[in-house]
Design a protein around this motif. Structure first.
Motif, PDB file in Angstrom:
ATOM      1  N   SER A   1     -57.532  22.053 -45.200  1.00 46.80           N
ATOM      2  CA  SER A   1     -57.196  21.271 -46.395  1.00 46.80           C
ATOM      3  C   SER A   1     -58.388  21.176 -47.335  1.00 46.80           C
ATOM      4  O   SER A   1     -59.514  20.933 -46.905  1.00 46.80           O
TER       5      SER A   1
ATOM      6  N   THR B   1     -59.577  19.566 -51.277  1.00 46.66           N
ATOM      7  CA  THR B   1     -59.273  18.585 -52.305  1.00 46.66           C
ATOM      8  C   THR B   1     -59.992  18.963 -53.586  1.00 46.66           C
ATOM      9  O   THR B   1     -61.176  19.332 -53.539  1.00 46.66           O
TER      10      THR B   1
ATOM     11  N   THR C   1     -56.061  21.190 -55.436  1.00 45.79           N
ATOM     12  CA  THR C   1     -55.835  20.827 -54.043  1.00 45.79           C
ATOM     13  C   THR C   1     -54.864  21.772 -53.339  1.00 45.79           C
ATOM     14  O   THR C   1     -53.883  22.212 -53.928  1.00 45.79           O
TER      15      THR C   1
END
Length: 87
Positions: free
Chosen positions: A55, A57, A33
């Motif tokens: 972002s 993950t 992540t």
């Protein structure tokens, strides 16, 4: 008709930058992540940031069907992100 999508895997270590010499990118398989930045190298020697600190993950496949042009670009991982770029 069956369509198969496949890319050459390009590993990206945590907090690093890899150059993409291909004119296309298919996506990013995140193994740790963090964030991802994608930059295109323009023909006039400048660069254009296409994705800035997105972002990511771990375990996530992000489809990024972009044409970068003949000069390619770069992928940078930050905040401990790592994974595999499909080019």
């Amino acid at each position: 008709m069956v369509e198969q999508l496949r890319w050459n895997p390009l590993p990206v270590a945590a907090n690093s930058t890899v150059q993409i010499t291909s004119s296309r990118i298919g996506g990013f398989l995140c193994t740790a992540t963090g964030t991802l930045t994608l930059v295109r190298n323009n023909e006039d020697g400048t660069t254009t940031t296409l994705i800035n600190a997105m972002s990511m993950t771990a375990g996530q496949w992000t489809f990024i069907p972009f044409y970068l042009g003949r000069n390619g670009g770069s992928v940078t991982t930050a905040t401990n992100a790592a994974g595999i770029v499909g080019v």
